[in-house]
Write a protein that holds these residues in place. Structure first.
Motif, PDB file in Angstrom:
ATOM      1  N   ALA A  32     -13.593   0.777   1.498  1.00  0.00           N
ATOM      2  CA  ALA A  32     -12.911   0.612   0.443  1.00  0.00           C
ATOM      3  C   ALA A  32     -13.372   1.381  -0.816  1.00  0.00           C
ATOM      4  CB  ALA A  32     -12.475  -0.749   0.110  1.00  0.00           C
ATOM      5  N   ILE A  33     -14.811   1.340  -0.774  1.00  0.00           N
ATOM      6  CA  ILE A  33     -15.538   1.942  -2.025  1.00  0.00           C
ATOM      7  C   ILE A  33     -15.482   3.400  -1.684  1.00  0.00           C
ATOM      8  CG2 ILE A  33     -17.725   2.348  -3.080  1.00  0.00           C
ATOM      9  CD1 ILE A  33     -17.179  -0.274  -3.822  1.00  0.00           C
ATOM     10  N   LEU A  34     -15.603   3.834  -0.451  1.00  0.00           N
ATOM     11  CA  LEU A  34     -15.519   5.427  -0.627  1.00  0.00           C
ATOM     12  C   LEU A  34     -13.955   5.824  -0.693  1.00  0.00           C
ATOM     13  CD1 LEU A  34     -16.611   7.933   1.025  1.00  0.00           C
ATOM     14  CD2 LEU A  34     -15.545   7.092   3.233  1.00  0.00           C
ATOM     15  N   PHE A  35     -13.035   5.126  -0.293  1.00  0.00           N
ATOM     16  CA  PHE A  35     -11.657   5.483  -0.667  1.00  0.00           C
ATOM     17  C   PHE A  35     -11.689   5.743  -2.156  1.00  0.00           C
ATOM     18  CE2 PHE A  35      -9.416   6.344   2.732  1.00  0.00           C
ATOM     19  CZ  PHE A  35      -9.573   5.621   3.974  1.00  0.00           C
TER      20      PHE A  35
ATOM     21  N   LEU B 181      -7.601  -3.181  -0.341  1.00  0.00           N
ATOM     22  CA  LEU B 181      -8.889  -4.312  -0.264  1.00  0.00           C
ATOM     23  C   LEU B 181      -8.226  -5.606  -0.279  1.00  0.00           C
ATOM     24  CD1 LEU B 181     -11.334  -3.234  -2.928  1.00  0.00           C
ATOM     25  CD2 LEU B 181     -11.003  -5.695  -2.660  1.00  0.00           C
ATOM     26  N   LEU B 182      -7.038  -5.979  -0.658  1.00  0.00           N
ATOM     27  CA  LEU B 182      -6.479  -7.154  -0.514  1.00  0.00           C
ATOM     28  C   LEU B 182      -6.539  -7.582   0.725  1.00  0.00           C
ATOM     29  CD1 LEU B 182      -5.953  -9.726  -2.172  1.00  0.00           C
ATOM     30  CD2 LEU B 182      -3.690  -8.509  -2.508  1.00  0.00           C
ATOM     31  N   VAL B 183      -5.813  -6.383   1.763  1.00  0.00           N
ATOM     32  CA  VAL B 183      -5.590  -6.642   3.118  1.00  0.00           C
ATOM     33  C   VAL B 183      -7.019  -6.930   3.804  1.00  0.00           C
ATOM     34  CG1 VAL B 183      -5.046  -5.232   5.092  1.00  0.00           C
ATOM     35  CG2 VAL B 183      -3.643  -4.919   3.045  1.00  0.00           C
TER      36      VAL B 183
ATOM     37  N   ILE C  63       0.761  -1.193   0.077  1.00  0.00           N
ATOM     38  CA  ILE C  63      -0.245   0.189   0.065  1.00  0.00           C
ATOM     39  C   ILE C  63       0.733   1.347   0.066  1.00  0.00           C
ATOM     40  CG2 ILE C  63      -1.827   1.253   1.138  1.00  0.00           C
ATOM     41  CD1 ILE C  63      -2.672  -1.108   2.440  1.00  0.00           C
ATOM     42  N   ILE C  64       1.896   1.239   0.684  1.00  0.00           N
ATOM     43  CA  ILE C  64       2.844   2.468   0.853  1.00  0.00           C
ATOM     44  C   ILE C  64       3.940   2.276  -0.125  1.00  0.00           C
ATOM     45  CG2 ILE C  64       2.308   2.991   3.336  1.00  0.00           C
ATOM     46  CD1 ILE C  64       4.708   1.178   4.222  1.00  0.00           C
ATOM     47  N   LEU C  65       4.202   1.201  -0.846  1.00  0.00           N
ATOM     48  CA  LEU C  65       5.045   1.298  -1.809  1.00  0.00           C
ATOM     49  C   LEU C  65       4.657   1.812  -3.063  1.00  0.00           C
ATOM     50  CD1 LEU C  65       7.446  -1.522  -1.473  1.00  0.00           C
ATOM     51  CD2 LEU C  65       8.026   0.749  -1.201  1.00  0.00           C
ATOM     52  N   SER C  66       3.601   1.544  -3.399  1.00  0.00           N
ATOM     53  CA  SER C  66       3.065   1.581  -4.717  1.00  0.00           C
ATOM     54  C   SER C  66       2.965   3.177  -5.174  1.00  0.00           C
ATOM     55  CB  SER C  66       1.699   0.800  -4.959  1.00  0.00           C
ATOM     56  OG  SER C  66       0.682   1.634  -4.388  1.00  0.00           O
ATOM     57  N   VAL C  67       3.157   3.453  -6.222  1.00  0.00           N
ATOM     58  CA  VAL C  67       3.296   4.780  -6.774  1.00  0.00           C
ATOM     59  C   VAL C  67       1.574   5.142  -7.162  1.00  0.00           C
ATOM     60  CG1 VAL C  67       3.929   6.298  -8.382  1.00  0.00           C
ATOM     61  CG2 VAL C  67       5.538   4.709  -7.413  1.00  0.00           C
TER      62      VAL C  67
ATOM     63  N   SER D 218      -2.007   5.556  -6.873  1.00  0.00           N
ATOM     64  CA  SER D 218      -2.971   5.465  -5.530  1.00  0.00           C
ATOM     65  C   SER D 218      -4.208   4.564  -5.970  1.00  0.00           C
ATOM     66  CB  SER D 218      -3.629   6.842  -5.720  1.00  0.00           C
ATOM     67  OG  SER D 218      -2.996   7.928  -5.835  1.00  0.00           O
ATOM     68  N   VAL D 219      -4.494   4.321  -6.979  1.00  0.00           N
ATOM     69  CA  VAL D 219      -5.512   3.429  -7.206  1.00  0.00           C
ATOM     70  C   VAL D 219      -5.002   1.899  -6.766  1.00  0.00           C
ATOM     71  CG1 VAL D 219      -7.373   2.308  -8.654  1.00  0.00           C
ATOM     72  CG2 VAL D 219      -6.750   4.574  -8.871  1.00  0.00           C
ATOM     73  N   TYR D 220      -3.855   1.654  -6.985  1.00  0.00           N
ATOM     74  CA  TYR D 220      -3.212   0.192  -6.731  1.00  0.00           C
ATOM     75  C   TYR D 220      -3.102   0.283  -5.313  1.00  0.00           C
ATOM     76  CZ  TYR D 220      -1.700  -0.547 -11.537  1.00  0.00           C
ATOM     77  OH  TYR D 220      -1.631  -0.869 -12.952  1.00  0.00           O
ATOM     78  N   SER D 221      -2.788   1.157  -4.585  1.00  0.00           N
ATOM     79  CA  SER D 221      -2.484   1.184  -3.196  1.00  0.00           C
ATOM     80  C   SER D 221      -4.057   1.014  -2.508  1.00  0.00           C
ATOM     81  CB  SER D 221      -2.009   2.522  -2.707  1.00  0.00           C
ATOM     82  OG  SER D 221      -2.732   3.431  -2.981  1.00  0.00           O
ATOM     83  N   ILE D 222      -5.257   1.541  -3.086  1.00  0.00           N
ATOM     84  CA  ILE D 222      -6.257   1.206  -2.404  1.00  0.00           C
ATOM     85  C   ILE D 222      -6.875  -0.226  -2.967  1.00  0.00           C
ATOM     86  CG2 ILE D 222      -8.834   1.519  -2.608  1.00  0.00           C
ATOM     87  CD1 ILE D 222      -8.038   4.267  -3.052  1.00  0.00           C
TER      88      ILE D 222
END
Lengths: 201, 358
Positions: free
Chosen positions: A65-68, A34-36, A20-24, A26-30
């Motif tokens: 997660a949908i809100l984010f 979700l996977l967490v 989550i914190i590594l990915s550049v 933002s949508v990937y981090s969300i």
């Protein structure tokens, strides 16, 4: 077998939390978030807490997660490239990480001890829960026994609410006017930055 | 063979069931007709007539089903109550909604609103209203409110080429969601204090909020279900013998009884109900101070507007008896606790005196 699955889902949750914190993007981090949530929900299922697991799915994934996701897609964030090197932050991050790790390990070592009987060849550690053999239902069965008998009417009304929730967005959004709706996929996919128009001010 | 058959009399939500099923039929009909070909035929006036027909049929069902509406029934696990109030409000709603559908039919054609779903959404909101009329439970009431308001959110935002319509829909939606949040917040408080979401249980547990609400409480059938021995034991422990309340004519005796109840309340078994019992006790203690010294116990005193309202001794005695009843339920019949409290409403006051004051 359960231990294997527990380890599997734990590893997935740790790795995706790190991503989550590594990915550049933002949508990937969300999506990693979700996977967490998914993996922690699976762990809860393995521990036979089905109700909380389902609440995770409904509340965390279905609402938070949908809100984010909607907020990030609305904000239109660009790819952020960090120009300073990451090694500038290592000393301080190391100190903070050691402090937090010390906190967690302190709690663990105060509340758990090592048992000498875990892998013993003499003692039999598989105890049987006799009451469970007589009268045992899972939490999910218990919820089903009450939900579909005492609260059938509320369940059916919730079904009607879901029917409305499916019907209304279609009404509000569906445009049958064919001239407005044209999307030519080949044109969209064959766009290059060379073909596109860039405004330079 | 089947020895008992569910009769329509016991199916208290039969009009709503019919309305729900006919909504689905109209929906399927509309979808298949209007989206099947490339030509999108206009069926708005047809569907409007179908909607009016449905509402009239539901109206007829409601009337014919409830000719015996003097029977108060509660079904679906005490979450639906069908009594005179719900019957009258449903009559009102169905009559005026069918008339309003008649009125708006020509307007829909003039405004060129060709979506047949308009009628479907209206009918769904009416379904929500009908369920809300007969709701006896906070959860059922919330679901019915959501069903009704969700339908109206969509209707507010129906016109797609108008910015006013979109703004109205968005504002209505946000405010309505906030209001639903407050509703749930409050109902969670009520559940936390009382342990149940049923309106009957609230009626029984909050009777002391209006001192003198004796008019709504009757005790006969409920006392028949209780353990009379335990009752007499309580009375004998507190110094009231079989003559019971006939002896309590002084304010001081009443106060003593209330203080003894206070000792019982603050014990470990009734810990979960401290909030309610404490409040009830405090209002009763306060009301004891307002009892004028009278010899005539049989009438309510009508007071002037300037004076503080005073209640008669007989009302106080009966409120004390209700406190006893509550304590009894909580202490001795824990497995029944709140689910049978709705029988409290069936008792009349004269029988209390017959049973305990010989």
């Amino acid at each position: 077998m359960i231990n294997l699955l527990l380890a599997f889902f734990s590893i997935i949750s740790i790795i995706s939390a790190y991503m989550i914190i590594l990915s550049v993007n933002s949508v990937y981090s969300i999506l990693y978030m979700l996977l967490v949530f998914l993996s922690s929900s699976s762990i809860l299922f393995l521990l036979e807490c089905e109700f909380i697991a389902l609440m995770f799915l409904i509340v965390y994934i279905g609402a938070i997660a949908i809100l984010f996701l909607f907020i990030v897609m609305m904000l239109d964030l660009k790819f952020a490239t960090i120009k300073t090197s990451i090694f500038k932050y290592v000393p301080f991050a190391f100190i903070v990480g050691i402090v937090l790790l010390f906190e967690i390990l302190n709690i663990i070592y105060q509340n758990f001890t090592f048992t000498p009987y875990v892998n013993s060849e003499i003692f039999n550690n598989n105890y049987i829960n006799w009451f469970d053999k007589i009268d045992y239902i899972t939490e999910l069965e218990a919820v089903g026994q009450v939900l579909y008998t005492h609260y059938v009417l509320q369940f059916l009304i919730a079904g009607y609410i879901l029917l409305l929730a499916v019907l209304c967005p279609v009404i509000l959004v569906l445009n049958t006017n064919k001239q407005v709706q044209s999307q030519i996929f080949f044109k969209q996919l064959s766009r290059n930055y060379k073909n596109a128009i860039i405004k330079i001010n | 063979m089947i020895s008992t058959v569910i009769t329509l009399k016991e199916m208290t939500l039969f009009p709503e069931l019919f309305l729900g099923i006919s909504i689905i039929y109209i929906f399927i009909y509309g979808t298949f007709i209007s989206y099947s070909t490339n030509q999108y035929p206009l069926i708005q006036s047809q569907v409007c007539h179908l909607g009016i027909l449905t509402l009239v049929l539901v109206f007829i069902l409601l009337i014919s089903d409830n000719l015996l509406f003097f029977e108060e029934q509660s079904t679906f696990n005490d979450s639906i109550s069908s009594d005179f109030l719900s019957f009258c409000s449903k009559l009102f709603i169905l009559f005026f909604s069918s008339v309003s559908l008649l009125i708006i039919k020509q307007n829909l054609i003039d405004q060129k609103i060709n979506n047949f779903e308009y009628i479907i959404i209206l009918l769904l909101s009416i379904l929500g209203m009908l369920i809300l009329c007969s709701a006896n439970d906070l959860v059922t009431a919330y679901l019915a409110i959501e069903l009704q308001t969700l339908a109206f959110y969509t209707l507010a935002a129906f016109k797609k080429n108008s910015a006013f319509s979109a703004e109205a829909g968005l504002k209505y939606f946000v405010l309505g969601s906030l209001a639903s949040g407050f509703f749930l917040f409050g109902s969670s408080f009520l559940y936390g204090i009382t342990g149940s979401t049923n309106f009957e249980d609230f009626k029984d547990l909050f009777f002391w909020v209006v001192p003198g609400s004796i008019a709504y409480m009757n005790f006969e059938k409920f006392l028949a279900t209780l353990n009379k021995e335990i009752y007499l034991q309580i009375f004998s422990d507190l110094g009231c013998s079989n003559e019971g309340f006939a002896n309590l004519l002084n304010n001081q005796d009443l106060a003593i009884v209330l203080q003894q109840i206070q000792h019982e309340i603050y014990s470990n078994e009734t810990k979960a109900y401290y909030a309610i019992l404490n409040e009830a006790l405090i209002t009763e203690l306060n009301s004891v101070n307002n009892i004028p010294a009278i010899s005539d116990n049989y009438s309510l005193k009508f007071t002037d507007h300037n004076e503080t309202p005073s209640i008669s001794i007989i009302e106080c005695q009966q409120n004390i008896l209700k406190l006893f009843v509550l304590l009894d339920i909580i202490k001795f019949e824990k497995e029944l606790q709140l689910t049978h409290l709705h029988n409290l409403a069936m008792y009349s006051d004269n029988d209390i005196r017959d049973m305990f004051c010989r």
